[in-house]
Design a protein around this motif. Structure first.
Motif, short mmCIF file in Angstrom:
data_model
loop_
_atom_site.label_atom_id
_atom_site.label_comp_id
_atom_site.label_asym_id
_atom_site.label_seq_id
_atom_site.Cartn_x
_atom_site.Cartn_y
_atom_site.Cartn_z
N TRP A 1 0.86 -1.19 0.00
CA TRP A 1 0.00 0.00 0.00
C TRP A 1 0.90 1.24 0.00
O TRP A 1 2.03 1.18 0.45
CB TRP A 1 -0.93 0.00 1.22
CG TRP A 1 -0.21 0.05 2.55
CD1 TRP A 1 0.04 1.17 3.30
CD2 TRP A 1 0.36 -1.04 3.29
NE1 TRP A 1 0.73 0.84 4.45
CE2 TRP A 1 0.93 -0.50 4.47
CE3 TRP A 1 0.45 -2.43 3.07
CZ2 TRP A 1 1.58 -1.30 5.41
CZ3 TRP A 1 1.10 -3.20 4.03
CH2 TRP A 1 1.64 -2.63 5.17
N ILE A 2 0.39 2.35 -0.54
CA ILE A 2 1.25 3.53 -0.68
C ILE A 2 1.68 4.04 0.70
O ILE A 2 0.90 4.03 1.65
CB ILE A 2 0.58 4.65 -1.50
CG1 ILE A 2 -0.72 5.12 -0.86
CG2 ILE A 2 0.39 4.24 -2.95
CD1 ILE A 2 -1.25 6.43 -1.44
N GLY A 3 2.93 4.40 0.80
CA GLY A 3 3.47 4.91 2.06
C GLY A 3 3.76 3.80 3.07
O GLY A 3 4.12 4.08 4.21
N GLY A 4 3.63 2.55 2.67
CA GLY A 4 3.86 1.44 3.61
C GLY A 4 5.32 1.04 3.73
O GLY A 4 5.69 0.21 4.56
N GLY A 5 6.17 1.63 2.90
CA GLY A 5 7.62 1.35 2.98
C GLY A 5 8.29 2.33 3.93
O GLY A 5 7.71 2.74 4.94
N THR B 1 11.06 18.64 11.01
CA THR B 1 10.35 17.37 10.79
C THR B 1 9.11 17.63 9.92
O THR B 1 8.72 18.76 9.70
CB THR B 1 9.86 16.76 12.12
OG1 THR B 1 9.05 17.72 12.78
CG2 THR B 1 11.02 16.37 13.02
N ALA B 2 8.50 16.53 9.47
CA ALA B 2 7.21 16.61 8.75
C ALA B 2 6.42 15.36 9.10
O ALA B 2 6.94 14.43 9.72
CB ALA B 2 7.43 16.69 7.24
N ARG B 3 5.16 15.36 8.70
CA ARG B 3 4.33 14.17 8.95
C ARG B 3 4.53 13.21 7.77
O ARG B 3 4.10 13.49 6.65
CB ARG B 3 2.87 14.61 9.07
CG ARG B 3 1.87 13.53 8.99
CD ARG B 3 1.39 13.05 10.30
NE ARG B 3 0.69 11.79 10.10
CZ ARG B 3 -0.13 11.26 10.97
NH1 ARG B 3 -0.36 11.83 12.11
NH2 ARG B 3 -0.71 10.11 10.71
N HIS B 4 5.20 12.06 8.04
CA HIS B 4 5.67 11.26 6.91
C HIS B 4 4.58 10.70 6.01
O HIS B 4 4.63 10.81 4.80
CB HIS B 4 6.62 10.15 7.36
CG HIS B 4 6.17 9.38 8.56
ND1 HIS B 4 4.88 9.40 9.02
CD2 HIS B 4 6.87 8.59 9.41
CE1 HIS B 4 4.82 8.62 10.10
NE2 HIS B 4 5.99 8.12 10.36
N ASP B 5 3.53 10.10 6.61
CA ASP B 5 2.53 9.49 5.73
C ASP B 5 1.74 10.56 4.97
O ASP B 5 1.27 10.33 3.86
CB ASP B 5 1.60 8.52 6.47
CG ASP B 5 1.20 9.02 7.84
OD1 ASP B 5 1.49 10.20 8.14
OD2 ASP B 5 0.59 8.25 8.59
N THR C 1 8.83 5.40 3.68
CA THR C 1 8.19 6.71 3.81
C THR C 1 7.33 6.76 5.08
O THR C 1 7.32 7.78 5.78
CB THR C 1 7.33 7.00 2.56
OG1 THR C 1 8.21 7.07 1.43
CG2 THR C 1 6.56 8.31 2.69
N GLY C 2 6.64 5.68 5.37
CA GLY C 2 5.78 5.66 6.56
C GLY C 2 6.47 5.10 7.79
O GLY C 2 5.81 4.87 8.81
N ARG C 3 7.77 4.87 7.73
CA ARG C 3 8.46 4.22 8.84
C ARG C 3 9.60 5.04 9.39
O ARG C 3 10.30 4.60 10.30
CB ARG C 3 9.05 2.88 8.37
CG ARG C 3 8.01 1.87 8.00
CD ARG C 3 8.59 0.71 7.20
NE ARG C 3 7.52 -0.16 6.79
CZ ARG C 3 7.15 -1.25 7.44
NH1 ARG C 3 7.77 -1.63 8.52
NH2 ARG C 3 6.15 -1.99 7.01
N ASN C 4 9.84 6.22 8.84
CA ASN C 4 11.07 6.92 9.23
C ASN C 4 10.82 7.94 10.33
O ASN C 4 9.69 8.20 10.72
CB ASN C 4 11.72 7.57 8.00
CG ASN C 4 10.93 8.74 7.49
OD1 ASN C 4 11.08 9.85 7.97
ND2 ASN C 4 10.04 8.49 6.55
#
Ligand SMILES: Cc1cc2nc3c(=O)[nH]c(=O)nc-3n(C[C@H](O)[C@H](O)[C@H](O)COP(=O)(O)OP(=O)(O)OC[C@H]3O[C@@H](n4cnc5c(N)ncnc54)[C@H](O)[C@@H]3O)c2cc1C
Length: 417
Positions: free
Chosen positions: A67-71, A181-185, A73-76
């Motif tokens: 799913w998009i952002g499941g790599g 920082t930013a909100r990753h997902d 990008t959504g884990r950092n």
């Protein structure tokens, strides 16, 4: 003498009759897409967005195996900064940082970019010398970075322990105020929504399993778990798995994949005003808008594709955090997770054409590609659209590892988040 069976004669007749003559060497179907991007992380979705927005190439598909952002990008741990040592890196990461500054407006989606400052702690003479060298180099490149004494560092981040009697005393710090920082997902969703609005197809649960090439060796499409998809332009942005995907076209990349993990505490009221990184004892921390302390650990010491890091790595990181911030010793950790990062020998990325016509790659971001997301996506789209790199990513080739023109941020910094 050539022999014909009754069946082969029958088939030949049938072929001629029905136009099936070359059915086994049938040309690939007409390209379904003007471009395919493999990998639905921030980099891939962003590249699709800029292909459509900047280059007018809207018939684009993003293929994502999960799913998009499941790599990653959504884990950092979402640290964003641009205070890299070498000219090429400073140009690359500051290009991205400038894009972060307008990204929420660009996408009309709040990516919660917060320039709260990134502070890197010096614990010994070597750290002081290295950070001051970075500060001077950054300023020459127009990138903000400044030196703080230990007392000034504590003023900037009150929870910091600057007791000179601890095992790794804080001797000073380098501060990049524009970092944060930013909100990753949100970055993945923001790019996905904006790309979708421009006509890009985002196809989830679609793993690329092969890369097909035509008789001349150029890319003609990709095999996927949902069938063949034709395109003469394929960009791979599959962090952690880029070498696996490029291998499908027999392109070898100088990459190793490692697990990298992070963890968060239970949420508490706002207490931690900035991002603090300690390269020497390898710990870094910030506080999310939800109130959790976000803590990044180190990479495992062995290559692996498991999205989970060793417990001892997290334990050592927490020991370092407790030493720097004794008041957090009794906090409970809520959850931890891992991602897979692909690392080049010089710890700088590759954004480049490959030896295969129509095949491009954006990879090797290791532990530090989130901060590059808008810039990398923008430059990758340029490279794919024009079949030549943008001047900013021109040095980040695959060939530099053959020719020796390394951009050796690995030697310049012990940690690169
Ligand atoms: C724990 C951790 C902490 C980190 N901290 C930071 C940090 O503080 N700051 C920073 O700048 N960077 C950080 N990073 C690195 C950063 O997360 C990555 O460099 C960045 O997110 C890479 O983005 P991406 O879009 O290229 O990759 P991803 O988001 O991983 O996207 C790649 C996608 O490709 C898909 N894919 C793979 N193979 C295939 C296939 N065969 N077919 C189809 N799809 C496929 C994957 O499922 C994945 O969704 C961290 C990474 C981790 C794991």
């Amino acid at each position: 003498m050539q022999r014909f069976s009754a069946f082969s004669l029958f088939r030949q007749g049938l072929d001629r009759q029905k136009g099936w003559k070359n059915q086994w060497r049938k040309p690939d179907p007409k390209p379904a897409y003007d471009a395919i991007v493999v990998g639905g992380g921030g980099h891939g979705l962003g590249a699709a967005y800029y292909l459509a927005k900047v280059h007018g190439i809207r018939n684009v598909a993003v293929l994502e195996k999960g799913w998009i952002g499941g790599g990653n990008t959504g884990r950092n741990t979402t640290i964003i900064r641009s205070n890299y040592l070498f000219d090429e890196s400073a140009a690359l990461y500051d290009h991205a940082l400038k894009m972060w500054e307008g990204l929420s407006q660009e996408l009309n989606y709040n990516v919660m970019f917060s320039q709260r400052g990134v502070m890197m702690l010096a614990h010994n003479i070597h750290d002081i010398q290295v950070f001051k060298r970075h500060i001077h180099a950054n300023r020459v490149n127009g990138v903000d970075n400044e030196w703080l004494t230990a007392e000034e560092a504590k003023d900037f981040c009150p929870p910091l322990n600057i007791d000179p009697n601890v095992r790794y005393p804080v001797l000073g710090a380098a501060l990049q105020r524009r970092g944060g920082t930013a909100r990753h997902d949100a970055v993945a969703w923001g790019y996905a929504r904006a790309a979708d609005a421009l006509g890009v197809d985002i196809i989830e649960n679609c793993e690329v399993t092969g890369i097909r090439r035509d008789a001349a060796g150029a890319v003609s499409g990709v095999e996927t778990t949902r069938g063949f998809i034709a395109s003469q332009r394929v960009g791979v942005s599959a962090a952690g798995h880029s070498s696996v995907v490029l291998d499908m076209a027999h392109v070898r990349l100088p990459l190793e994949s490692y697990p990298l993990q992070a963890l968060v505490s239970e949420p508490v009221k706002p207490i931690f005003p900035c991002v603090v990184m300690s390269n020497t004892i390898h710990a870094y921390m910030s506080q999310s808008d939800k109130g959790e302390l976000v803590i990044g650990a180190g990479t495992d010491a062995y290559t692996s594709y498991t999205q989970r890091g060793g417990l001892h790595i997290a334990t050592e990181t927490l020991a370092a955090i407790c030493e720097l911030f004794p008041q957090f010793r009794r906090m409970r950790m809520l959850r931890n997770w891992g991602g897979i990062v692909d690392v080049t020998p010089d710890r700088s990325p590759i954004i480049a054409k490959t030896p295969v016509k129509g095949l491009y790659v954006n990879c090797g971001w290791g532990t530090g590609g989130f901060k590059a997301t808008p810039g990398a996506a923008h430059l990758f789209a340029h490279t794919m659209a024009r079949d030549e790199p943008h001047p900013i990513n021109a040095p980040f080739t695959i060939e530099r590892f053959r020719d020796g023109y390394l951009i050796d941020e690995a030697a310049a910094a012990a940690v690169a988040h």
